[in-house]
Scaffold this motif. Sequence first.
Motif, PDB file in Angstrom:
ATOM      1  N   ASN C  42       0.845  -1.196   0.000  1.00 58.51           N
ATOM      2  CA  ASN C  42       0.000   0.000   0.000  1.00 58.51           C
ATOM      3  C   ASN C  42       0.878   1.242   0.000  1.00 58.51           C
ATOM      4  OD1 ASN C  42      -1.982  -1.883   2.152  1.00 58.51           O
ATOM      5  ND2 ASN C  42      -2.642  -1.226   0.145  1.00 58.51           N
ATOM      6  N   GLY C  43       0.517   2.176  -0.848  1.00 59.51           N
ATOM      7  CA  GLY C  43       1.284   3.414  -0.915  1.00 59.51           C
ATOM      8  C   GLY C  43       2.528   3.315  -1.757  1.00 59.51           C
ATOM      9  N   LYS C  46       1.242   2.724  -7.042  1.00 64.89           N
ATOM     10  CA  LYS C  46       0.638   2.047  -8.200  1.00 64.89           C
ATOM     11  C   LYS C  46      -0.467   2.896  -8.819  1.00 64.89           C
ATOM     12  CE  LYS C  46      -0.571  -1.459  -5.597  1.00 64.89           C
ATOM     13  NZ  LYS C  46      -0.074  -1.008  -4.279  1.00 64.89           N
ATOM     14  N   THR C  47      -1.377   3.370  -7.969  1.00 57.20           N
ATOM     15  CA  THR C  47      -2.478   4.172  -8.480  1.00 57.20           C
ATOM     16  C   THR C  47      -1.965   5.487  -9.075  1.00 57.20           C
ATOM     17  OG1 THR C  47      -3.984   3.191  -6.888  1.00 57.20           O
ATOM     18  CG2 THR C  47      -4.653   5.273  -7.861  1.00 57.20           C
ATOM     19  N   THR C  48      -0.997   6.066  -8.382  1.00 59.79           N
ATOM     20  CA  THR C  48      -0.404   7.295  -8.899  1.00 59.79           C
ATOM     21  C   THR C  48       0.232   7.044 -10.267  1.00 59.79           C
ATOM     22  OG1 THR C  48       0.049   7.915  -6.619  1.00 59.79           O
ATOM     23  CG2 THR C  48       1.144   9.183  -8.338  1.00 59.79           C
ATOM     24  N   GLN C  89      -9.655   2.780  -8.810  1.00 55.94           N
ATOM     25  CA  GLN C  89      -9.599   1.865  -7.666  1.00 55.94           C
ATOM     26  C   GLN C  89     -10.865   1.990  -6.811  1.00 55.94           C
ATOM     27  OE1 GLN C  89      -6.147   2.452  -5.232  1.00 55.94           O
ATOM     28  NE2 GLN C  89      -6.612   0.715  -3.914  1.00 55.94           N
TER      29      GLN C  89
HETATM   30  N1  LIG Z   1      -3.476  13.467  -4.477  1.00 51.93           N
HETATM   31  C1  LIG Z   1      -2.505  13.157  -3.602  1.00 51.93           C
HETATM   32  N2  LIG Z   1      -2.036  14.087  -2.760  1.00 51.93           N
HETATM   33  C2  LIG Z   1      -1.052  13.791  -1.880  1.00 51.93           C
HETATM   34  N3  LIG Z   1      -0.486  12.597  -1.783  1.00 51.93           N
HETATM   35  C3  LIG Z   1      -0.919  11.614  -2.583  1.00 51.93           C
HETATM   36  C4  LIG Z   1      -1.950  11.845  -3.546  1.00 51.93           C
HETATM   37  N4  LIG Z   1      -2.168  10.702  -4.226  1.00 51.93           N
HETATM   38  C5  LIG Z   1      -1.317   9.797  -3.703  1.00 51.93           C
HETATM   39  N5  LIG Z   1      -0.551  10.336  -2.718  1.00 51.93           N
HETATM   40  C6  LIG Z   1       0.497   9.665  -1.954  1.00 51.93           C
HETATM   41  O1  LIG Z   1       1.309   8.978  -2.868  1.00 51.93           O
HETATM   42  C7  LIG Z   1       1.682   7.713  -2.342  1.00 51.93           C
HETATM   43  C8  LIG Z   1       1.300   6.625  -3.327  1.00 51.93           C
HETATM   44  O2  LIG Z   1      -0.104   6.499  -3.343  1.00 51.93           O
HETATM   45  P1  LIG Z   1      -0.850   5.470  -4.338  1.00 51.93           P
HETATM   46  O3  LIG Z   1      -2.299   5.754  -4.222  1.00 51.93           O
HETATM   47  O4  LIG Z   1      -0.258   5.609  -5.671  1.00 51.93           O
HETATM   48  O5  LIG Z   1      -0.507   4.071  -3.690  1.00 51.93           O
HETATM   49  P2  LIG Z   1      -0.957   2.628  -4.174  1.00 51.93           P
HETATM   50  O6  LIG Z   1       0.288   1.919  -4.546  1.00 51.93           O
HETATM   51  O7  LIG Z   1      -2.011   2.706  -5.193  1.00 51.93           O
HETATM   52  O8  LIG Z   1      -1.525   2.018  -2.819  1.00 51.93           O
HETATM   53  P3  LIG Z   1      -2.767   1.015  -2.567  1.00 51.93           P
HETATM   54  O9  LIG Z   1      -2.276  -0.357  -2.795  1.00 51.93           O
HETATM   55  O10 LIG Z   1      -3.092   1.245  -1.129  1.00 51.93           O
HETATM   56  O11 LIG Z   1      -3.863   1.427  -3.481  1.00 51.93           O
HETATM   57  C9  LIG Z   1       0.989   7.581  -1.015  1.00 51.93           C
HETATM   58  O12 LIG Z   1       1.948   7.884  -0.014  1.00 51.93           O
HETATM   59  C10 LIG Z   1      -0.069   8.614  -1.023  1.00 51.93           C
HETATM   60  O13 LIG Z   1      -0.278   9.160   0.250  1.00 51.93           O
END
Ligand SMILES: Nc1ncnc2c1ncn2[C@@H]1O[C@H](COP(=O)(O)OP(=O)(O)OP(=O)(O)O)[C@@H](O)[C@H]1O
Lengths: 484, 400, 257
Positions: C42-43, C46-48, C89
């Motif tokens: 998590n974090g 991936k989504t970013t 997501q």
């Molecule tokens: N709009 C935003 N503003 C500030 N920080 C963000 C934003 N979007 C994501 N982050 C930060 O960027 C990092 C990556 O987030 P992301 O959502 O890409 O994780 P992920 O790999 O998709 O996690 P998960 O498996 O929980 O979905 C995290 O630390 C999150 O807090």
Amino acid sequence: MALADFFISLLTFVTIYSLFGLGLNVKFGFTGLIDFGHVAYFMIGAYVTVFVAMPAGLSETYEGLTGLGLATAFAGVPGGDLLGWLVALVVGMAAAALVSLLVGIPTIRLREDYLAITALGIATILNAVFHNERWLFNGAFGIREVHEPLSGVFPIGTGSFQLNLLLFGLPSVAILGYAAYRTAKVVRPLGVRPALLGTGATLALAGSVVFVITTMTGLVVDLGVLALNVDNTIAFVLLVGSVVAGRAALTETDHIGALLALASALLFTLWYLGQPLVALVADGETADLLLNLFWLYDATAGSAGGLDYDRFFFLFTLAFLVGAYLWVERTVNSPYGRVLRAVREDESVPEALGKPTFRYKIQSLMFGSALAGAAGGLWAANIGFIDPTQFASTVTFFAYTAVIIGGTANNRGVVLGTAVFWVINSGTRFLDDFFPSEYAQQLAALRLILIGALLIVILYYRPEGMLGEQDYDINLGRGGASDD
Amino acid sequence: MASAGLLDALLQGLITGMIIAAGALGLSLIYSIAEVPNFAHGDMITIGAYLALALNKPGAIPFVPEFGGLPLIAAGVLGVAVAGSTGAIYEVAIFRRFRSKGADLITMVIVSLGLALVLRNVVLFLVGSGNINYDTERVTNTNVELYLTGNGLSVQTVQRQAGDLVTLGEWGYGWLSLLAIVVVAAAVGVGVYRWRSDDASFETVHLVSPRVFGVASGIVALAALATVLQGAPHTIDAAVWSTSVGVSIKYGVIIGLTLVTMLAMNLLLKGTKTGRAMRATADNMALAEIRGVNINRVQLVVWVLAALLTALAGVLTGWFASNLNPNMGFSLLLPIFAAVIMGGITSPYGAVLASLIIGVSMDVGVFLLPAEFATYRTAIAFVILIGVLLVKPEGLWGDV
Amino acid sequence: MTEIHNPILDVQGLEKHFGGITAIGGLDMRVGEGITGLIGPNGAGKTTFFNCVTGALTPDAGRVEFADGDITGKRPSAVAQEGLVRTFQIPRELPEMTVRENLQLAPRGQSGERLTQAWLRGDEFATDEVRVREKATEMAEFLEIDHVLDAKAGTLSGGQRKLLELARVLLTEPDMILLDEPLAGVNPTLEQKILDRIHDLESQGYSFLFIEHDIDVIMETCERVVVMHQGQVLTSGEPADVKSDDRVIEAYLGEEV
Ligand SMILES: Nc1ncnc2c1ncn2[C@@H]1O[C@H](COP(=O)(O)OP(=O)(O)OP(=O)(O)O)[C@@H](O)[C@H]1O
Ligand SMILES: [Mg+2]
């Protein structure tokens, strides 16, 4: 003034503002754009239409840009001035759309609240420009040389009194009859007894209200005078009340709505026909009865009576409203409209699915503004004089109120809401008669307080408005099955 | 005779900015904490101004019993206080209900619009649309005329009394003392800034930011030195450059009052429990609620504070312009929104700074532009706002 | 690390910062045909990463190429039109519209979506709309949401929203689909059906990049796996290799796997 004349002028207003509201509904209801500068396009439509149609050198007090004189350009053709005016109206609509494009390109990407404030600001500034720059459109002095299309032709008639009566009177009565038929259809399933009861109760209520007001103020003693001053507006309130209640009855099959519909329809009929009947019996006065019954027919127009300009112009604006209504319906009942609504719900979704939302929003803005522009052109021709004070930001806010009362994203709701709004705002003018005339401003303020409060109350208790969002159905025509 | 110039416009703009700031501070609180883009804010200003009027000049309002009227100071204080309670009414009667229904931003915008309609027409209903002013002493403007001569700067204060220009005072500074004043004042400013930011570790929360402290001490030093070092006036016939700046006691009061208010707000936001709760709510309302913040209480405080601030702005505007009318607030609405958005919504300090920028640009803009553009004073604020939105939609300073 | 020789999606030096947080820090990734899994704690970003690739966020640095064209910084709609579409997501249904309308919105290139066509209604208008309706119904039947077709999407359950999200993306018929945890919250039988459908679509030439936390699903479904950690690619390769990689176990899978 006979009741029918009052009606015609009020209905013309409602029609024009409904057209304005339809434009707003395209932007706000179907696309979710909060354009607080909607009135700017109304203003531009009015000014540009007038400017394009206006011949040069009509007046010494006009110091603005020289008009293009389109109204006289087609003088050779029969109905040429109408043609010229129509072209002017199209130019006015195009100008409104174009300005909204220029406004939209930088602002439409902004957050909704930022869009609202910038649009309000731009409209305010544009109004200030029209107000201050005399070289443009005569500034604060306004334009008096407004072309009224076909005004020279009216009143029209056949030259024979009887034939005129037949020609214009018959459809008038037919329309009244049809309205009565529709009302009856609403009420029929109720049975007679509850209907009578309801009517009685409503009558008693209306009577006691009048009684209380008269005794409380102690200002009006002569009930005869009262009736004369009050009838027009009360009648209109009743008519709209019956339409509203009838709608409610139709959509929700609630009996109270149907009862109200019947009661107010009866009251309306009493007022509309009874009061001139009284005049007939008392003084042998027939003019009012004739006017009210054959409302399209003005016996005093010309030598043998006929259709006067005010009545024609009402039908004219009505035609525009119907046209715009169908046009907007066609737009929203299509895959295009589906994308617009998707933008309203959550812009990121259509965007992620490959719809260029920026383009959709701009187009929606331009379409809505063009409709506002058309309303502006009609407004100018109806009033015969325009100046910037007619286009203050409050006009936009009124339109929002009307749209929200009637039902956001519902084109019929726009018309209904506009009617209700103007009944409250203009229809309650009769109350002014109970107070000394120096309180006119106070009463105007009071009405707006009511409207503001109504807006908040509706948003809280019934945010979807009276009719709620409309249903959608994409009609595929030839054999295409509709959305099962 | 020197004529008014850029310096005069600057000072005017500063005053305009201060008044906008009082409104903007309240709006930024409502905007960020209550999450309402409050279109009724302008009309709240009007209400504040007229509440003070009702106490100051009861005869002007038909429905208020005639009782002679209070002096403007008392009426102003009381009016502002009463206005504060109207803020509570807005919150409890309207916005709390919509919040508990989870109303979205668009709805809040329209609700505030409805409130604006009601407020403006309440004023129209009770008082009417005419121009009116407070019952108070006339304040005479004093012109401070500055002449730059070969020997240094010469100052004359001039006042119009009974139609004649009367010179009240006359003094001057040599080049050396001028230089000394400027250098010492700058040194004091920088010094104080250094001293304040010295002990700053990353976590220190400054009640007053070192920068503000620095600028303030610089200005105080400048004023003190300018008083102490007054010398004999120079002959002004050979002035190379001259300008006249209109000042009056009103200026001092407005600047003083708004500054004190801002300081108080600052203390409240940073130094008290309520303030911390407010900031937590602004950050994330849902989270703050989970952490045990009483949201309803916070929002109540916000609306009361905002109403107090708008009323202050209203009384000051009415007094400064010697004119009240039902439109006075609405005409301030656009600059206030401009300032709040420019300052970045969540930052009250950004809003204040942006207010000053906007106030100064409006008045300096009107001064620099040809005379026929004077009517577009508000438009200037707007052009700036649109410019900012296009380049940096999140505001100039983001969070502070 | 296995090399992809003709990648469809080619990302180089991607960076995205939020204030002080580095969500993506200089990431290189090449995704080829077929089904690729994307895993990470998590974090991990991936989504970013999806957001940056599809234009929902503008990357601070780096270059994104799709099907040999540069799509860096393009608007999401432009990226989608090139054939690269993503799911969210957290599902984003359009609450006031019916499920049917939500679905009908999705297919690309509907002629009735042009303003002139909406007004004039040429021949294509009806044929396109009929096609769109059929497809939408068929997709709803497949994902077992056909019984709620006429309900407002806002009334759906959490799982149904996930399905709606997936259905919409499938209806766009793109070349590559980025799936952000499409199976989270979906019941097991349907989960298998969806996976089968994904395989089906793969054989028809679609490619997938597939975020999923369930390592077994990844093992079964994907030909290749990319592991992200703290905004960077930790490793990538065959699922079996990745699963036994020490760094992956330490950062993501934990000991007991
Ligand atoms: N709009 C935003 N503003 C500030 N920080 C963000 C934003 N979007 C994501 N982050 C930060 O960027 C990092 C990556 O987030 P992301 O959502 O890409 O994780 P992920 O790999 O998709 O996690 P998960 O498996 O929980 O979905 C995290 O630390 C999150 O807090
Ligand atoms: Mg994620």
